[in-house]
Write a protein that holds these residues in place. Sequence first.
Motif: not given
Length: 495
Positions: A349-351, A361-363, A355-356, A375-380
Motif C-alpha cells: 500500500f505504501f508503494a 499523504a498516507l505514504a 506513486d499517487g 498506512i499501518t493504522v489504516v491497514i490494521g
Amino acid sequence: MNLMRTKSIEHSMADTEDPDFKLKKSLSALDLTVFGIGVIIGAGIFTLTGRVAQAYAGPAVVFSFAIAAICCALAALCYAEFASTVPVSGSAYTFSYATMGELVAWIIGWDLILELMLGASVVAQGWASYFETFLGQIGVGWPDHLGYGDTFNLAAFLLVLILTALVAFGIKESLRVNLALVALKLFVVLFVIIAGIQFIDMDNYKPFVPESAPGETAGGWLHTPLIQSVFGAPGVYGSAGILFAASLVFFAYIGFDVVATTAEEARNPQKDLPRGIIGSLIVCTILYMAVALVITGMVNYQDINPDAALANAFVAQGKDGYATLISAGAVAGLTTVVMTLLIGAVRVFFAMSRDGLMPLALAKVNPTTGTPVRITVVIGVVVALVASLTPIGKLEEMVNIGTLSAFALVSIAVPILRKRRPDLERSFRVPFSQWLPWLSAAICVFLMLNLTAETWLRFLVWMALGFAIYFGYGYQHSRVGQGHGVPAMDYSARD
C-alpha cells in the motif's frame, strides 16, 4: 489514455532516497529468512494439513505440498531476480510497473492487497481458535459470545491491534519479537515430527493415494474446481484430489513473496533478498512434508479431526500434554503470520500511495520510527474489523487466487525486463531463463483453474472494484502520469 505507461527503475530507486518516503535500512539476510519462515510456517501446518488430507488427498497430501512447493520455487527464483535488481518496496507491484505498465502494476498491487489483508484476517481468526483452546487446556476461560465463531471475535480484534502498534513502532523491533516467536514455533514443529514418529502406524499409509471418489456436489458448479467443471466431474482423492489439494495448501506457502516487499529496508538487497526468499522456502517445504507424513501416519486420514488436527492427533494417542504444547506453538506461530502479513500489506500500500495511485499523504514516513504509520493504522483497523466481524470460511481460496495471479505476472515480467533492460546489473539471475519463467506462469495459472468457480466470481468482483478505484482516482493522480519520473526507455536495441 496511456494505461501502459511505465515507471522507470531509476525513478523507483530515486524515490527510496526521498526524505518524506525513505524507509530505514536495517534488515540482514538472517532477518529476511526468519521473516519468511515466520509467515510461511503457521496456517499450513496448524490448520490446513489435516483438513486437506482428510477431505481431499489422504496421505498423498505430501504430493500436494510438493506440487505447491515447485510452483512457489519457480516463482521464488523470479522474485529473487527482480528483488535483487529493483530493491524497492512493493514487491510484484513495483516490478511490473517497470516492465508491463501502470495498469498491470495496479492489478498486481490490488491482488497483493487482497492476499495480504484477507490472509491476515483469516489467520487471525485461526489464531483466536487456538488461543481459546490453549486457555481452556490450562484452565483459563474466555468471555462467552466474544470468541471464535461469535458475532464479535474479541481475541482476533485485540491481536491485530497489538500487532499493528508493534509494526508501526518499527520493523526491526517487530522482527525481534518475530525471531523469538519463530524460534518457539520451530521448536514445536520439530517436536511434532520427532515425537510423532514413534506413533506412526504404517497401515495408515495404505493406500497412500486413496482411490478417486466423487466429490461433494452441494452448491452445484459454484463449489466445483473450475477445471473440473469444464473437463469432467468433480472428484476427491486420486490425482484430481491431489491437484485440488495443491491449490488449497498453496495457502500454506504464502509469505515468501512478502520478503520481497521489504526490499527497500534490506542492508544488502542484492545478496540478502535471494538468500532470504529461497532459504525460507526450502526450510518450510521440508518441514511441511515431514509434518504431513507424520500426521497421516499417526491417524488414518479418514479419522483426522480437521479442527486443530495436530493437537488432536496426539490426544488420540493419549498425549494430552503434547497437545497443550502444540496449541501454544500454534498461538506463537500464527501470531508471526499475522504480523508479517500486516507488514507486507503496509509495504505494498505504501508503494502504491507513493506513486499517487492511492492518496499520497498516507505514504508519509514518520521521522522517528522510519515507518509509514498512517498506512499501518489504516491497514490494521481494516484487518481487525474484518477478522472480528466477518464469518470467514473458504476465503483462503480468495487469498490463493490473488497470490497466484501475481506470481504468474511476475514470472512473465522477468523475460520482459531482460529484453527491455539488458543493461541492468543483476546479482541474481533465474537459471534456464528462456523457459523457466514461462513454466512458472503456466503452473500458477493451472493451480488457479483448480480453484472453485465461486472463488473466480468473487475474484472478478474484487477486480471490478479495483478498476473502479483506479479509473476513478489512481489514473488521474498517478505521479508518473503527471510527469514525475521518466517512463522507462526500451534499451533492447543497445549494443
